[in-house]
Design an enzyme around this catalytic site. Sequence first.
Site, PDB file in Angstrom:
ATOM      1  N   HIS A  25      -3.562  -5.130   0.626  1.00 23.05           N
ATOM      2  CA  HIS A  25      -2.942  -5.603   1.865  1.00 23.05           C
ATOM      3  C   HIS A  25      -2.940  -7.139   1.895  1.00 23.05           C
ATOM      4  O   HIS A  25      -3.826  -7.762   2.472  1.00 23.05           O
ATOM      5  CB  HIS A  25      -3.686  -5.049   3.086  1.00 23.05           C
ATOM      6  CG  HIS A  25      -3.349  -3.636   3.393  1.00 23.05           C
ATOM      7  ND1 HIS A  25      -2.406  -3.273   4.328  1.00 23.05           N
ATOM      8  CD2 HIS A  25      -3.815  -2.481   2.857  1.00 23.05           C
ATOM      9  CE1 HIS A  25      -2.311  -1.954   4.370  1.00 23.05           C
ATOM     10  NE2 HIS A  25      -3.158  -1.454   3.492  1.00 23.05           N
ATOM     11  N   GLU A  73      -1.099  -9.148   3.578  1.00 11.64           N
ATOM     12  CA  GLU A  73      -0.903  -9.695   4.924  1.00 11.64           C
ATOM     13  C   GLU A  73      -2.218  -9.960   5.635  1.00 11.64           C
ATOM     14  O   GLU A  73      -2.283 -10.797   6.546  1.00 11.64           O
ATOM     15  CB  GLU A  73      -0.019  -8.746   5.750  1.00 11.64           C
ATOM     16  CG  GLU A  73      -0.709  -7.551   6.381  1.00 11.64           C
ATOM     17  CD  GLU A  73      -1.073  -6.440   5.407  1.00 11.64           C
ATOM     18  OE1 GLU A  73      -1.731  -5.467   5.824  1.00 11.64           O
ATOM     19  OE2 GLU A  73      -0.679  -6.540   4.223  1.00 11.64           O
ATOM     20  N   CYS A 110       0.838  -1.199   0.000  1.00 10.48           N
ATOM     21  CA  CYS A 110       0.000   0.000   0.000  1.00 10.48           C
ATOM     22  C   CYS A 110       0.875   1.252   0.000  1.00 10.48           C
ATOM     23  O   CYS A 110       1.511   1.564  -0.997  1.00 10.48           O
ATOM     24  CB  CYS A 110      -0.972  -0.041   1.175  1.00 10.48           C
ATOM     25  SG  CYS A 110      -2.383   1.082   1.004  1.00 10.48           S
TER      26      CYS A 110
END
Length: 234
Positions: free
Chosen positions: A206, A208, A103
């Site tokens: 994102h 993760e 990001c």
Amino acid sequence: MNTKPIIGIAPNYSYEKKEYTLSEDYVLAIEKAGGCPIVLLPHQALPPFLDGLLLTGGGDIDPLLFGEEPLCQSGEINPLRDACEMRICEAALEKDLPMLGICRGMQVMNIVKGGGIYQDIGVQAGTTLKHIQQAPRSYGTHSIFVEDNTLLTDLWENKRTVVNSLHHQSCSTLGEGFIVSARSADGLIEAIEHKDNRFAVGVQWHPEAMKTEEMGLLFSAFLKAAAEYQQARR
């Protein structure tokens, strides 16, 4: 003796609370992929023992750093974090240290190499998709389309996948050496990679926070490059 690759993670910093903050999702993703994560404090130089660098998501980057005056839509900036991440990102690129930017982290990578970003994609890019989702972070809300002959093409079986979306800024012009790896349906750049570095990849979503096989493959590729760097460094 084999040791896990050491991955430095750049945290956020709160001026108001005088605190460093980091979502555990980043830590868990690195650990699951086989790495040893450590937190890099903003006043530090890039440690020489790192095998990889993870630039995390967060707030807006100071527009003055990419040659623009701030628009009304620009959000809060963090000068300490900006200065640190620009410094360590530039050092990592020079060392060919494997790096994953997420990001905001992708935008930092692009700016360091002379690229630009949209301060607000609704105003400047005329976006037609909802890029700030109202859904759990783990849930994908729009599609991206992978470009041919890129790292993502090698990693993923499908050229189209669904990602989460939590941003109002995005890369506009590419920095030196970067190519586009993926775009959204409205044409926004969703992933970039540096053509001359072993692994310098930025993604606008994102990964993760998404516990999917595809996102796991992305982190595994990052850690594989870090392990190779570790071996070469020794």
